[in-house]
Design a protein around this motif. Structure first.
Motif, short mmCIF file in Angstrom:
data_model
loop_
_atom_site.label_atom_id
_atom_site.label_comp_id
_atom_site.label_asym_id
_atom_site.label_seq_id
_atom_site.Cartn_x
_atom_site.Cartn_y
_atom_site.Cartn_z
N SER A 740 -34.87 -21.11 27.55
CA SER A 740 -35.75 -20.21 28.05
C SER A 740 -35.00 -19.99 29.58
CB SER A 740 -37.14 -20.50 28.24
OG SER A 740 -37.26 -21.67 29.00
N ALA A 741 -34.62 -20.81 30.36
CA ALA A 741 -34.10 -20.63 31.65
C ALA A 741 -32.89 -19.92 31.79
CB ALA A 741 -33.88 -22.13 32.34
N LEU A 742 -32.02 -20.23 30.60
CA LEU A 742 -30.70 -19.45 30.48
C LEU A 742 -31.01 -17.90 30.28
CD1 LEU A 742 -27.53 -19.76 30.33
CD2 LEU A 742 -27.97 -20.26 27.77
N ALA A 743 -32.00 -17.87 29.41
CA ALA A 743 -32.44 -16.46 28.85
C ALA A 743 -32.86 -15.63 30.14
CB ALA A 743 -33.35 -16.51 27.77
N ALA A 744 -33.63 -16.46 30.81
CA ALA A 744 -34.20 -15.78 32.29
C ALA A 744 -33.33 -15.31 33.25
CB ALA A 744 -35.48 -16.65 32.67
N ILE A 745 -32.19 -16.03 33.39
CA ILE A 745 -31.14 -15.78 34.34
C ILE A 745 -30.25 -14.72 33.81
CG2 ILE A 745 -31.58 -18.05 35.32
CD1 ILE A 745 -28.78 -18.64 34.34
N LEU A 746 -29.97 -14.56 32.69
CA LEU A 746 -28.93 -13.47 32.15
C LEU A 746 -29.63 -12.12 31.72
CD1 LEU A 746 -27.03 -16.10 29.95
CD2 LEU A 746 -26.47 -14.96 32.06
N ASP A 747 -30.95 -12.02 31.67
CA ASP A 747 -31.40 -10.80 31.47
C ASP A 747 -31.06 -10.07 30.14
OD1 ASP A 747 -32.99 -10.78 33.84
OD2 ASP A 747 -31.41 -9.96 34.99
N GLY A 748 -31.09 -10.91 29.13
CA GLY A 748 -30.73 -10.51 27.95
C GLY A 748 -29.11 -10.41 27.53
N GLN A 749 -28.31 -10.79 28.27
CA GLN A 749 -26.78 -10.78 28.05
C GLN A 749 -26.68 -12.10 27.67
OE1 GLN A 749 -24.27 -9.55 31.51
NE2 GLN A 749 -26.12 -9.89 32.62
N SER A 750 -25.49 -12.22 26.77
CA SER A 750 -25.14 -13.71 26.13
C SER A 750 -24.22 -14.19 27.43
CB SER A 750 -24.17 -13.48 25.13
OG SER A 750 -22.72 -13.06 25.46
N ALA A 751 -24.13 -15.58 27.32
CA ALA A 751 -23.42 -16.38 28.49
C ALA A 751 -22.07 -15.90 28.59
CB ALA A 751 -23.98 -17.61 28.49
N SER A 752 -21.39 -16.02 27.35
CA SER A 752 -20.20 -15.77 27.04
C SER A 752 -19.67 -14.33 27.79
CB SER A 752 -19.63 -15.80 25.70
OG SER A 752 -19.74 -17.12 25.30
N GLU A 753 -20.67 -13.27 27.19
CA GLU A 753 -20.18 -11.88 27.80
C GLU A 753 -20.41 -11.90 29.34
OE1 GLU A 753 -21.79 -9.35 24.03
OE2 GLU A 753 -23.12 -9.78 25.50
N TYR A 754 -21.25 -12.35 29.81
CA TYR A 754 -21.80 -12.64 31.36
C TYR A 754 -20.24 -13.10 31.92
CZ TYR A 754 -23.43 -13.90 35.93
OH TYR A 754 -23.33 -13.72 37.39
N LEU A 755 -19.79 -14.24 31.56
CA LEU A 755 -18.81 -15.16 32.14
C LEU A 755 -17.36 -14.08 31.99
CD1 LEU A 755 -19.30 -18.75 31.11
CD2 LEU A 755 -19.65 -17.67 33.33
N GLU A 756 -17.34 -13.55 31.11
CA GLU A 756 -16.14 -12.47 30.95
C GLU A 756 -16.03 -11.38 31.75
OE1 GLU A 756 -13.96 -9.69 27.58
OE2 GLU A 756 -15.72 -10.98 26.80
N ARG A 757 -17.39 -10.96 32.04
CA ARG A 757 -17.58 -9.76 33.04
C ARG A 757 -17.31 -10.23 34.45
NH1 ARG A 757 -21.98 -7.85 36.08
NH2 ARG A 757 -23.20 -9.19 35.29
N VAL A 758 -17.56 -11.33 34.73
CA VAL A 758 -17.69 -11.82 36.27
C VAL A 758 -16.37 -12.48 36.64
CG1 VAL A 758 -19.91 -11.81 36.62
CG2 VAL A 758 -18.87 -13.86 36.04
N ARG A 759 -15.47 -13.00 35.33
CA ARG A 759 -14.24 -13.82 35.91
C ARG A 759 -13.43 -13.36 36.63
NH1 ARG A 759 -11.53 -13.09 31.31
NH2 ARG A 759 -12.57 -14.74 30.10
N ALA A 760 -13.04 -11.87 36.88
CA ALA A 760 -12.07 -11.43 37.82
C ALA A 760 -12.61 -11.58 39.12
CB ALA A 760 -11.77 -9.98 37.28
N ASP A 761 -13.93 -11.11 39.43
CA ASP A 761 -14.56 -11.46 40.84
C ASP A 761 -14.78 -12.95 41.24
OD1 ASP A 761 -14.79 -8.56 41.35
OD2 ASP A 761 -16.56 -8.65 40.14
N VAL A 762 -15.01 -13.91 40.33
CA VAL A 762 -14.88 -15.21 40.76
C VAL A 762 -13.73 -15.73 41.29
CG1 VAL A 762 -15.03 -17.35 39.84
CG2 VAL A 762 -16.96 -15.75 39.18
N LEU A 763 -12.70 -15.28 40.38
CA LEU A 763 -11.30 -15.69 40.78
C LEU A 763 -10.65 -15.05 41.94
CD1 LEU A 763 -9.58 -16.27 37.24
CD2 LEU A 763 -11.11 -17.87 38.82
N ALA A 764 -11.18 -13.62 42.17
CA ALA A 764 -10.60 -13.26 43.38
C ALA A 764 -11.64 -13.36 44.75
CB ALA A 764 -10.73 -11.62 43.19
#
Length: 791
Positions: A740-764
């Motif tokens: 439930s904590a995972l669902a709350a922080i992701l606002d409906g996104q899947s964790a994998s999709e979220y990581l794919e979306r932020v990967r470039a900004d994290v590494l940059a």
């Protein structure tokens, strides 16, 4: 050599049992790998990682420069110079240091920011950590509390080291408002305890204990946990730079892995007193201990002890015949070795821990000590396999740096005079310090030494793992008090001797290369490997090193249980101890050869040496054998392959040992080579000796803080993505709170999709604070799931 299976007599009491008898009585059968401690699924592991910090900014915005300029020390130096009581060069040296911050980078600086940026929960955390005794709810505040606050522009600011900043950032990121899930609050409590405000540099300890199972890659489990911890550290410092407006105020903090005290910190140490150095760099120990001031005083004791110890080492060098002139370069009265950084890997045995927990009369604390000391003596022979191979700390020496009284560090306190002489003679022969074919040492005055180096092309040397020489990693035993003779409290007796000799302080724990973790003090029985410097990669270097450490430890237990190696086979005399350890230190310096007595009383060393190729009698040292480090390492590997095939199979170590052989045969595959290559790219040279020593060492620091840090960040982020993909529906359903904590922080996104979306900004490193907060929470939740799996 096949382990011998012995038939034991029945002793009167377990106190009289030999190490072999104690292990056999506890159910250890050397012919059955599944019964041997630290083999297969028996081993657990955790690590402690020491990191380096820097703050980027201008002289007028960074705390370290501002603290020095406003200090009474600086004011007194200026006044004494004006009065003629002190050379003006003392002032100019400090001014030059303040003006010369390369790329405006300040190593181990603190940070300061407005107190109003601390939300209520974070401010409460700070207030709690400022208590003189955190175990007492009615405790007063620390006596040095004013040190952590300052006023600027009419506003109160917090002033803290980055090691403590990480903890506050974690509290802030995981508790933003009343809607924060309880699971995240629980994780916050557990994870903040793993960020230590201990030494000069930040230290983190494992979030959970890993199990070293063959089917999951052995040491890979610990490597992945360490990488996750590193990733979280990077996210937290980035979050603090944004959320506390550090970067906007000219204080961009950076945390990275680097094994040596920074070059500029060494320079500053030459300009200030030892007391002022401690004021600037010794940790205030705000978290991790109930009585932080007492721990802070202990760290000051460590610094004073090591500073005194290195000065006393000069006398030993003279007695050993290494220093033969009255002209010497005295080490600074303030030693910087506490600013070096390594990784400590601790292994535990569930089998032995269970026996001690159950008060099994067959395996008592006395038996634990007898067995453990013998295991350590065996394992020490194998440590050269790790040095430079899996971790390293390359360091360049200019010709003028190669004074024995400074270059040899603490070796006079760790080795017999004979072995110190051998090492120094071989080091001089290895280094590029020859005039007309004869090796020479620098004379003392730096202007003269630099002139000689220029005229004769004296380039100095490079040591592949100098951190192990530059730190007091293993004080030598005395004749009266051996460190590893199997007697309970032998370390306390040795500490008393070392204290009286001015080598160590009896109030400090005894440093060792491979230190026993006793059940009575730690709650588990195991060993801590303190011989690791910097791993270039978590997966490619740390994972196999941890697996090899477990194999070597299990093999030592097999030898002990079979009776093949007894305490008498490795006598507890200082010279015998020095004989095996000088091989280790020679490997750290990068010497090609070493010498052992042809009739050495160390029967285990003799057994390995017989397997080494290209061994011959020494012409220079009659009665001794000359061995090549390379061949000795191959002989160690052959000993494992021939004498421990069942262990290798049970632990799934076949591929790891094959890859180790490749590293030994091809030096370009080693950790040292990877780190050296990174520095060479930074400095723009083909070989280490092609660039000036200081340029190479500064280039190494830039590589560690830049490209290597980003590589390790990318490796850790890729593993996070894999961890998320492994979160099956079954695992999610098994822990509703974390799910439930995972669902709350992701606002409906899947964790994998979220990581794919932020990967470039994290590494940059361009992810904004709100997204960093979300990602911190995601890493914490993944850690929660992984900790459950590891149980």
């Amino acid at each position: 050599m096949e382990p011998r299976v012995l038939t034991f007599p029945s002793p009167t009491t377990s106190a009289e049992w030999t190490p072999a008898e104690s292990l056999r009585a506890a159910g250890v059968d050397p012919a059955r790998p599944d019964s041997i401690p630290f083999c297969a699924a028996d081993a657990t592991a955790g690590s402690e990682t020491e990191l380096q910090v820097a703050v980027h900014g201008r002289r007028d915005t960074v705390d370290l420069a501002r603290t020095i300029e406003s200090s009474s020390f600086f004011e007194n130096v200026v006044r004494r110079a004006e009065a003629g009581d002190l050379s003006p060069r003392a002032v100019s040296a400090l001014e030059n240091w303040l003006d010369g911050a390369a790329e405006r980078s300040w190593d181990n600086s603190w940070v300061r920011f407005p107190l109003r940026f601390l939300r209520r929960e974070v401010a409460a955390t700070l207030a709690g950590d400022l208590a003189a005794d955190k175990s007492n709810p009615n405790s007063t505040r620390r006596a040095d509390v004013d040190r952590f606050f300052t006023y600027e522009a009419g506003e109160e600011h917090v002033r803290i080291p980055i090691s403590y900043l990480l903890k506050l950032a974690l509290v802030d990121a995981l508790d933003r408002d009343s809607t924060t899930p309880y699971a995240l609050l629980s994780l916050r409590t557990r994870l903040t305890a793993c960020f230590l405000n201990d030494n000069t540099s930040p230290e983190t300890v494992s979030f959970h204990t890993s199990r070293l199972r063959a089917e999951t890659g052995g040491g890979l489990a610990l490597a992945r946990e360490t990488a996750r911890r590193f990733l979280l550290t990077q996210l937290l410092v980035a979050y603090a730079n944004d959320a506390f407006e550090l970067a906007r105020r000219g204080q961009r903090a950076l945390v990275f892995a680097s094994p040596h005290p920074p070059v500029r910190q060494r320079r500053l140490n030459d300009c200030v007193s030892d007391a002022f150095y401690r004021e600037l760099f010794m940790s205030p120990c705000l978290s991790g201990w109930d009585r932080g001031e007492a721990k802070r005083d202990y760290m000051a004791l460590c610094h004073q002890t090591l500073s005194r110890s290195q000065l006393n080492a000069v006398g030993k060098l003279r007695e050993a015949g290494v220093v033969t002139r009255n002209l010497v370069v005295l080490p600074n009265t303030s030693n910087v070795s506490l600013a070096n950084n390594g990784v400590h890997v601790s292994l535990g045995s569930e089998r032995l821990t269970a026996a001690l927990s159950a008060r099994d009369p067959a395996f008592t604390p006395e038996a634990e000590k007898r067995v453990g000391d013998l295991v350590i003596k065996i394992v020490e022979h194998f440590l050269p396999l790790f040095v430079g191979t899996y971790s390293a700390a390359p360091y360049r020496f200019a010709f003028e740096d190669l004074h024995p009284e400074t270059a040899l560090g603490f070796l006079p306190h760790e080795l017999a005079p004979t072995h110190v002489r051998m090492i120094w003679r071989r080091w001089r022969g290895k280094a590029r310090t020859r005039i007309l074919g004869n090796p020479v040492s620098p004379f003392g005055p730096r202007w003269l030494d630099r002139s000689l180096a220029t005229v004769f092309g004296l380039k100095g040397d490079l040591a592949p793992d100098f951190r192990l020489v530059d730190y007091l990693v293993a004080p030598a035993s005395t004749e009266r008090s051996p460190a590893l003779d199997g007697r309970v409290d032998n370390d306390a007796r040795l500490l008393a001797d070392l204290d009286s000799l001015g080598v160590f302080d009896a109030r400090m724990p005894l440093y060792m290369l491979y230190r026993q973790r006793e059940f009575r003090s730690r709650g588990y029985t195991g060993f801590e490997g303190r011989h690791y410097s910097l791993f270039p990669s978590f997966g490619a270097d740390m994972a196999p090193a941890v697996s090899l450490q477990a194999l070597v430890t299990a093999f030592a237990f097999q030898l002990v249980a079979s009776g093949a190696v007894r305490h008498s086979d490795i006598p507890d005399r200082p010279f015998i101890e020095s004989e095996r350890r000088h091989i280790f230190f020679g490997a750290a310096i990068g010497l090609p050869t070493f010498y052992v007595d042809a009739e050495t009383e160390n029967r285990f060393l003799a057994r390995v040496a017989r397997r080494a190729k290209r061994t011959r009698s020494s012409r220079r040292y009659p009665g001794r054998l000359r061995l090549y480090h390379h061949e000795y390492r191959l002989a160690l590997l052959e000993t494992l392959e021939l004498d421990a095939p069942a262990l290798i199979e049970a632990m799934g170590m076949g591929d790891t040992l094959a890859e180790l052989r490749q590293r030994l045969e091809d030096s370009s595959a080693t950790a040292a080579a990877k780190l050296i290559d990174g520095a060479l790219v930074e400095v723009g040279a083909k070989r280490p000796l092609d660039s000036p020593a200081e340029d190479f060492n500064l280039a190494s620091e830039r590589f560690y803080a830049g490209k290597l840090r980003l590589r390790q960040l990318a490796e850790a982020f890729e593993w996070l993505e894999q961890d998320v993909r492994r979160l099956s529906d079954e695992r999610l359903a098994a822990n509703a709170d974390l799910s439930s904590a995972l669902a709350a922080i992701l606002d409906g996104q899947s964790a994998s999709e979220y990581l794919e979306r932020v990967r470039a900004d994290v590494l940059a490193e361009t992810l904004p604070a709100e997204e960093l907060r979300r990602l911190v929470a995601l890493v914490a939740i993944v850690e929660g799931f992984e900790a459950e799996t590891a149980r």
